[in-house]
Design a protein around this motif. Sequence first.
Motif, PDB file in Angstrom:
ATOM      1  N   ILE A 238      36.787  31.779  -2.485  1.00 24.84           N
ATOM      2  CA  ILE A 238      35.988  32.964  -2.781  1.00 24.84           C
ATOM      3  C   ILE A 238      35.327  32.860  -4.159  1.00 24.84           C
ATOM      4  N   ILE A 239      36.036  32.264  -5.115  1.00 23.29           N
ATOM      5  CA  ILE A 239      35.467  32.094  -6.459  1.00 23.29           C
ATOM      6  C   ILE A 239      34.356  31.050  -6.425  1.00 23.29           C
ATOM      7  N   LYS A 240      34.557  29.996  -5.652  1.00 25.48           N
ATOM      8  CA  LYS A 240      33.511  28.976  -5.526  1.00 25.48           C
ATOM      9  C   LYS A 240      32.246  29.597  -4.941  1.00 25.48           C
ATOM     10  N   ARG A 241      32.408  30.440  -3.917  1.00 25.67           N
ATOM     11  CA  ARG A 241      31.240  31.097  -3.314  1.00 25.67           C
ATOM     12  C   ARG A 241      30.547  32.019  -4.316  1.00 25.67           C
ATOM     13  N   ILE A 242      31.338  32.784  -5.056  1.00 27.51           N
ATOM     14  CA  ILE A 242      30.764  33.664  -6.078  1.00 27.51           C
ATOM     15  C   ILE A 242      30.040  32.830  -7.131  1.00 27.51           C
ATOM     16  N   ALA A 243      30.656  31.737  -7.558  1.00 20.78           N
ATOM     17  CA  ALA A 243      30.051  30.869  -8.575  1.00 20.78           C
ATOM     18  C   ALA A 243      28.727  30.292  -8.084  1.00 20.78           C
ATOM     19  N   ILE A 244      28.664  29.920  -6.820  1.00 18.83           N
ATOM     20  CA  ILE A 244      27.410  29.386  -6.265  1.00 18.83           C
ATOM     21  C   ILE A 244      26.330  30.454  -6.294  1.00 18.83           C
ATOM     22  N   ASP A 245      26.651  31.669  -5.849  1.00 18.22           N
ATOM     23  CA  ASP A 245      25.655  32.745  -5.833  1.00 18.22           C
ATOM     24  C   ASP A 245      25.169  33.087  -7.238  1.00 18.22           C
ATOM     25  N   LEU A 246      26.082  33.135  -8.203  1.00 17.92           N
ATOM     26  CA  LEU A 246      25.692  33.430  -9.583  1.00 17.92           C
ATOM     27  C   LEU A 246      24.872  32.289 -10.170  1.00 17.92           C
ATOM     28  N   THR A 247      25.257  31.057  -9.891  1.00 22.15           N
ATOM     29  CA  THR A 247      24.535  29.892 -10.411  1.00 22.15           C
ATOM     30  C   THR A 247      23.121  29.832  -9.841  1.00 22.15           C
ATOM     31  N   VAL A 248      22.980  30.054  -8.556  1.00 24.96           N
ATOM     32  CA  VAL A 248      21.654  30.041  -7.920  1.00 24.96           C
ATOM     33  C   VAL A 248      20.774  31.117  -8.534  1.00 24.96           C
ATOM     34  N   TYR A 249      21.336  32.293  -8.731  1.00 29.51           N
ATOM     35  CA  TYR A 249      20.557  33.381  -9.321  1.00 29.51           C
ATOM     36  C   TYR A 249      20.093  33.006 -10.726  1.00 29.51           C
ATOM     37  N   ARG A 250      20.990  32.438 -11.521  1.00 28.86           N
ATOM     38  CA  ARG A 250      20.641  32.034 -12.887  1.00 28.86           C
ATOM     39  C   ARG A 250      19.602  30.914 -12.879  1.00 28.86           C
ATOM     40  N   LEU A 251      19.761  29.926 -12.001  1.00 25.08           N
ATOM     41  CA  LEU A 251      18.785  28.830 -11.921  1.00 25.08           C
ATOM     42  C   LEU A 251      17.401  29.357 -11.549  1.00 25.08           C
ATOM     43  N   ALA A 252      17.349  30.255 -10.589  1.00 23.03           N
ATOM     44  CA  ALA A 252      16.065  30.814 -10.162  1.00 23.03           C
ATOM     45  C   ALA A 252      15.439  31.645 -11.271  1.00 23.03           C
ATOM     46  N   ASP A 253      16.261  32.395 -11.982  1.00 22.34           N
ATOM     47  CA  ASP A 253      15.772  33.259 -13.056  1.00 22.34           C
ATOM     48  C   ASP A 253      15.264  32.441 -14.240  1.00 22.34           C
ATOM     49  N   ILE A 254      16.055  31.468 -14.667  1.00 21.25           N
ATOM     50  CA  ILE A 254      15.691  30.656 -15.830  1.00 21.25           C
ATOM     51  C   ILE A 254      14.547  29.716 -15.514  1.00 21.25           C
ATOM     52  N   GLY A 255      14.526  29.165 -14.310  1.00 22.13           N
ATOM     53  CA  GLY A 255      13.523  28.170 -13.947  1.00 22.13           C
ATOM     54  C   GLY A 255      12.196  28.734 -13.523  1.00 22.13           C
ATOM     55  N   GLY A 256      12.078  30.038 -13.482  1.00 26.45           N
ATOM     56  CA  GLY A 256      10.814  30.637 -13.107  1.00 26.45           C
ATOM     57  C   GLY A 256      10.536  30.581 -11.617  1.00 26.45           C
ATOM     58  N   VAL A 257      11.541  30.206 -10.811  1.00 25.37           N
ATOM     59  CA  VAL A 257      11.370  30.166  -9.362  1.00 25.37           C
ATOM     60  C   VAL A 257      11.280  31.577  -8.832  1.00 25.37           C
ATOM     61  N   GLY A 258      11.975  32.455  -9.476  1.00 29.97           N
ATOM     62  CA  GLY A 258      11.959  33.857  -9.081  1.00 29.97           C
ATOM     63  C   GLY A 258      13.188  34.231  -8.294  1.00 29.97           C
ATOM     64  N   GLY A 259      13.702  35.397  -8.603  1.00 31.35           N
ATOM     65  CA  GLY A 259      14.872  35.899  -7.892  1.00 31.35           C
ATOM     66  C   GLY A 259      14.422  36.657  -6.661  1.00 31.35           C
ATOM     67  N   THR A 260      14.316  35.961  -5.543  1.00 33.09           N
ATOM     68  CA  THR A 260      13.903  36.612  -4.308  1.00 33.09           C
ATOM     69  C   THR A 260      14.904  37.690  -3.934  1.00 33.09           C
ATOM     70  N   ASP A 261      14.501  38.547  -3.020  1.00 32.16           N
ATOM     71  CA  ASP A 261      15.390  39.630  -2.602  1.00 32.16           C
ATOM     72  C   ASP A 261      16.728  39.112  -2.077  1.00 32.16           C
ATOM     73  N   PRO A 262      16.742  38.074  -1.223  1.00 32.05           N
ATOM     74  CA  PRO A 262      18.047  37.570  -0.770  1.00 32.05           C
ATOM     75  C   PRO A 262      18.895  37.012  -1.914  1.00 32.05           C
ATOM     76  N   ARG A 263      18.295  36.334  -2.866  1.00 29.95           N
ATOM     77  CA  ARG A 263      19.056  35.822  -4.021  1.00 29.95           C
ATOM     78  C   ARG A 263      19.614  36.976  -4.837  1.00 29.95           C
ATOM     79  N   ARG A 264      18.789  37.964  -5.064  1.00 26.22           N
ATOM     80  CA  ARG A 264      19.223  39.140  -5.836  1.00 26.22           C
ATOM     81  C   ARG A 264      20.363  39.857  -5.104  1.00 26.22           C
ATOM     82  N   GLN A 265      20.243  39.993  -3.801  1.00 32.05           N
ATOM     83  CA  GLN A 265      21.281  40.668  -3.028  1.00 32.05           C
ATOM     84  C   GLN A 265      22.587  39.891  -3.075  1.00 32.05           C
ATOM     85  N   ARG A 266      22.525  38.553  -2.953  1.00 34.54           N
ATOM     86  CA  ARG A 266      23.745  37.744  -3.037  1.00 34.54           C
ATOM     87  C   ARG A 266      24.373  37.862  -4.424  1.00 34.54           C
ATOM     88  N   TYR A 267      23.538  37.928  -5.464  1.00 31.58           N
ATOM     89  CA  TYR A 267      24.038  38.112  -6.830  1.00 31.58           C
ATOM     90  C   TYR A 267      24.752  39.462  -6.944  1.00 31.58           C
TER      91      TYR A 267
END
Length: 156
Positions: free
Chosen positions: A66-95
Amino acid sequence: MAYVTVQDLIDRLGEDEVYVLADRDRDGELDQAAIDDAAADAAAEIDAYLGKRCTVPLDATSVPRIIKRIAIDLTVYRLADIGGVGGTDPRRQRYEDAIALLKRLASGEISLGIGGDDGNGDATGQSTPEIIGDAITDENNPPRIFGRRNRSGWPV
């Protein structure tokens, strides 16, 4: 200490998605520093929530799924936010779902099932009150003899 690796991201998201998130200069190579930073931010956030319930950082050899899954969702959100890819609605919802789950873990509503976190209080050994009938009790405070339903003075 990060709870997620590049391989964890690839296994969960697929290689194409990871490259969209972490190939910053579009040269076909992942930006390992960006991944490490996002994973470290995710781990820090996880540790901040869980620090009162269990010893952090969690043991790298036995990180709960469960922690690994949470870590993946948080990491993806941070990568998208920092990299300018954009936090799509599904990414934001998973975060947001990951943060809500962390809050439930931190409050003791659900348990990680690891040492020091038995779902009955925090890592310091304090108990969580339990409801018995109409009385709230824990090992430090026995149930009341007199209550709304029991006015005779005898325990129910």
